[in-house]
Design a protein around this motif. Structure first.
Motif, short mmCIF file in Angstrom:
data_model
loop_
_atom_site.label_atom_id
_atom_site.label_comp_id
_atom_site.label_asym_id
_atom_site.label_seq_id
_atom_site.Cartn_x
_atom_site.Cartn_y
_atom_site.Cartn_z
N GLU A 159 0.82 -1.21 0.00
CA GLU A 159 0.00 0.00 0.00
C GLU A 159 0.86 1.26 0.00
O GLU A 159 0.42 2.32 0.45
CB GLU A 159 -0.94 -0.01 1.21
CG GLU A 159 -1.94 -1.17 1.16
CD GLU A 159 -2.87 -1.19 2.35
OE1 GLU A 159 -2.63 -0.40 3.31
OE2 GLU A 159 -3.84 -1.96 2.34
N THR A 160 2.06 1.14 -0.51
CA THR A 160 2.97 2.28 -0.62
C THR A 160 3.74 2.18 -1.93
O THR A 160 3.79 1.12 -2.55
CB THR A 160 3.99 2.30 0.53
OG1 THR A 160 4.81 1.11 0.45
CG2 THR A 160 3.30 2.37 1.88
N GLU A 208 9.48 6.12 1.18
CA GLU A 208 8.27 5.30 1.09
C GLU A 208 7.07 6.20 1.34
O GLU A 208 7.00 6.90 2.36
CB GLU A 208 8.31 4.16 2.10
CG GLU A 208 7.19 3.15 1.92
CD GLU A 208 7.48 1.82 2.59
OE1 GLU A 208 6.71 0.86 2.37
OE2 GLU A 208 8.50 1.73 3.33
N GLU A 235 2.76 6.59 1.32
CA GLU A 235 1.47 5.92 1.32
C GLU A 235 0.34 6.84 0.86
O GLU A 235 -0.75 6.39 0.54
CB GLU A 235 1.15 5.38 2.71
CG GLU A 235 1.09 6.44 3.79
CD GLU A 235 0.83 5.87 5.17
OE1 GLU A 235 0.54 6.67 6.08
OE2 GLU A 235 0.91 4.64 5.32
N ILE A 270 -3.03 1.68 -3.67
CA ILE A 270 -3.09 2.77 -2.71
C ILE A 270 -4.43 3.48 -2.89
O ILE A 270 -4.69 4.06 -3.94
CB ILE A 270 -1.93 3.77 -2.92
CG1 ILE A 270 -0.59 3.04 -2.86
CG2 ILE A 270 -1.98 4.87 -1.88
CD1 ILE A 270 0.60 3.92 -3.21
#
Length: 493
Positions: free
Chosen positions: A3-4, A15, A17, A191
């Motif tokens: 999800e990143t 990183e 998100e 995402i």
């Protein structure tokens, strides 16, 4: 599922998100990181002021390419190294490219300078580039200097860019390779939620399943077109699926029968194979956009967006190319010309997407020519694009495949001209007239800002004559006689 997105910046792994479906790299740099060296100029990938470099592993080594950050989606830099002008200096010393720009007085107002420097940074790290003014100007075709200070910029490039790379990036190449390898994984990226997301599947099956669930999503490969939907048309695209992480979809495979080009293979990645098929194709590929556009833009995307003025479809249609498509239920192939149905409409079922293209090689008795007509040589959209493949037997045209862009709402074959030219003699221009006359019935072009309908028709006919003349070796005066004769036919009609 991840999800990143993750990428390398300034030696560190970043990183994120909070990545929206239409977030651009430029906005991320300027608004979120407050790194304002990268400039916003045209907002459509034409001027190069926003150029940054993306580094990815090729055969185990970091390779840097210039990209236009104004139309590069933020999610698309997953797994890459992002390099901006702020990253170039080391130990309070300018990068060799920056030093050369200072020494040669290559910066005037300075607005375009960071973009020029970043493009030259990628030239500095290229391998095997011939040291010449021509190489430099081709590399810089996507960078606009508003102060017309090109001479000192070219001089700076010639001074700095053609020796072996000796900078912090070359010194840290092994470290960079290890970090980029650590970012590589086979997890799908998603995402957001079911209503608004940026997604990047890692497999064809994953793409088929996701697109089957969200057939209203926008598929993006290089974003050289989709990026303009965002920056110029101000369209809200809530569901974005990037195809760039799907293993094998970027393949370019040459064989004795032809070349297979995956849907996400860039123009740059496919240029050598296209040049091998035909010298004309190689020249066409060099005139598609700029270095920045060719590094990101894809052949598959140029086809899938269905533009009537796309550069590649007419040439690929004339060569008899076959398109590959896939859904969650299976795959199919069809002749490329059958994919284009009407303006803005393609033969693509719900949940179906382009996976590749096969371009056959010319046989020993076939010849090919293609021509792109624009107002500017570099960085311009076709007014007319013409492509011609003739199969010859003892000097007689046994088959003609003729395709044009810019002459109709879709890239289209000239069916009447093809029939009329079958049986024509290559050494007798008087037998070509029916084919040129048939173009009047094959197309009804429109007038727009690029060209009038009359100009397009005359140009299309002239390109057909040019192709026949080049292949046959006919003297230009014979063509002028034919043109006068055809002009008389037009007046009589």
């Amino acid at each position: 599922m991840r999800e990143t997105i993750r990428f390398l910046k300034g030696g560190d792994i970043v990183e994120l998100e909070d990545v929206g479906p239409t977030d651009t790299v430029l906005d991320y740099l300027r608004l979120r990181r407050r790194e304002t060296g990268t400039k916003e100029g045209c907002g459509e990938g034409d001027c190069g002021a926003c150029t940054v470099a993306l580094g990815r592993l090729v055969d185990g080594k970091p390779v840097y390419q210039p990209v236009n950050s104004c139309i590069q989606l933020l999610g698309m830099i997953d797994g890459a190294q992002l390099v901006t002008v702020e990253d170039l200096s080391s130990d309070n010393k300018l990068h060799p490219v920056q030093s050369a720009m200072v020494a040669c007085h290559g910066s005037q107002c300075g607005f375009c300078t960071p973009g020029f420097i970043m493009t030259l940074f990628t030239l500095y790290h290229s391998e095997g580039a011939e040291k010449s003014r021509k190489t430099v100007t081709e590399w810089l075709a996507g960078n606009l200097c508003r102060c017309t200070g090109y001479r000192p910029i070219v001089e700076a490039a010639l001074e700095a860019c053609f020796d072996a790379a000796d900078d912090a990036f070359s010194w840290r190449a092994n470290e960079t390779r290890e970090k980029l390898q650590s970012l590589a994984d086979s997890r799908d990226v998603f995402i957001g939620d079911s209503e608004r997301f940026f997604a990047s599947p890692s497999t064809l099956d994953g793409l088929a399943a996701l697109y089957g669930q969200h057939p209203d999503a926008t598929l993006v490969a290089g974003a050289t077109d989709v990026g303009l939907w965002i920056t110029k048309q101000l369209r809200d695209l809530p569901k974005m699926i990037w195809l760039g992480r799907i293993e094998g979809l970027d393949r370019v495979e040459s064989s004795p029968s032809g070349v297979l080009i995956g849907a996400t293979a860039s123009y740059q990645a496919s240029e050598e194979a296209m040049s091998d098929l035909s010298a004309d194709l190689g020249e066409l590929w060099k005139r598609i956009g700029s270095k920045q556009v060719r590094a990101s833009g894809t052949v598959g995307g140029n086809i899938a967006n269905g533009s009537p003025i796309g550069d590649t479809p007419p040439a690929l249609i004339a060569l008899g190319s076959t398109l590959e498509l896939q859904t969650i239920d299976g795959s199919r192939a069809l002749p490329l010309e059958e994919f284009f149905i009407d303006y803005g409409k393609q033969d693509r079922k719900q949940g179906e997407f382009v996976t590749g293209l096969f371009v056959p090689r010319l046989s020993g008795n076939q010849t090919f020519r293609c021509y792109k007509i624009t107002k500017r040589f570099d960085q311009d959209i076709s007014s007319v694009m013409g492509a011609f493949r003739f199969t010859l037997e003892n000097g007689v045209i046994r088959e003609a495949r003729i395709a044009y862009g810019g002459m109709a709402g879709i890239p289209k074959r000239a069916a009447g001209a093809e029939i009329a030219l079958t049986g024509a003699l290559m050494d007798d221009p008087s037998t070509w007239g029916e084919g040129m006359q048939a173009l009047l019935s094959d197309f009804t072009p429109l007038s727009d800002m690029r060209a009038s309908a009359e100009y397009r028709m005359e140009t299309a006919r002239a390109l057909l004559a040019k192709a026949l003349m080049e292949i046959s070796g006919t003297a230009p005066e014979d063509i002028r006689v034919l043109a006068k004769r055809e002009a008389g036919h037009d007046r009589a009609a």
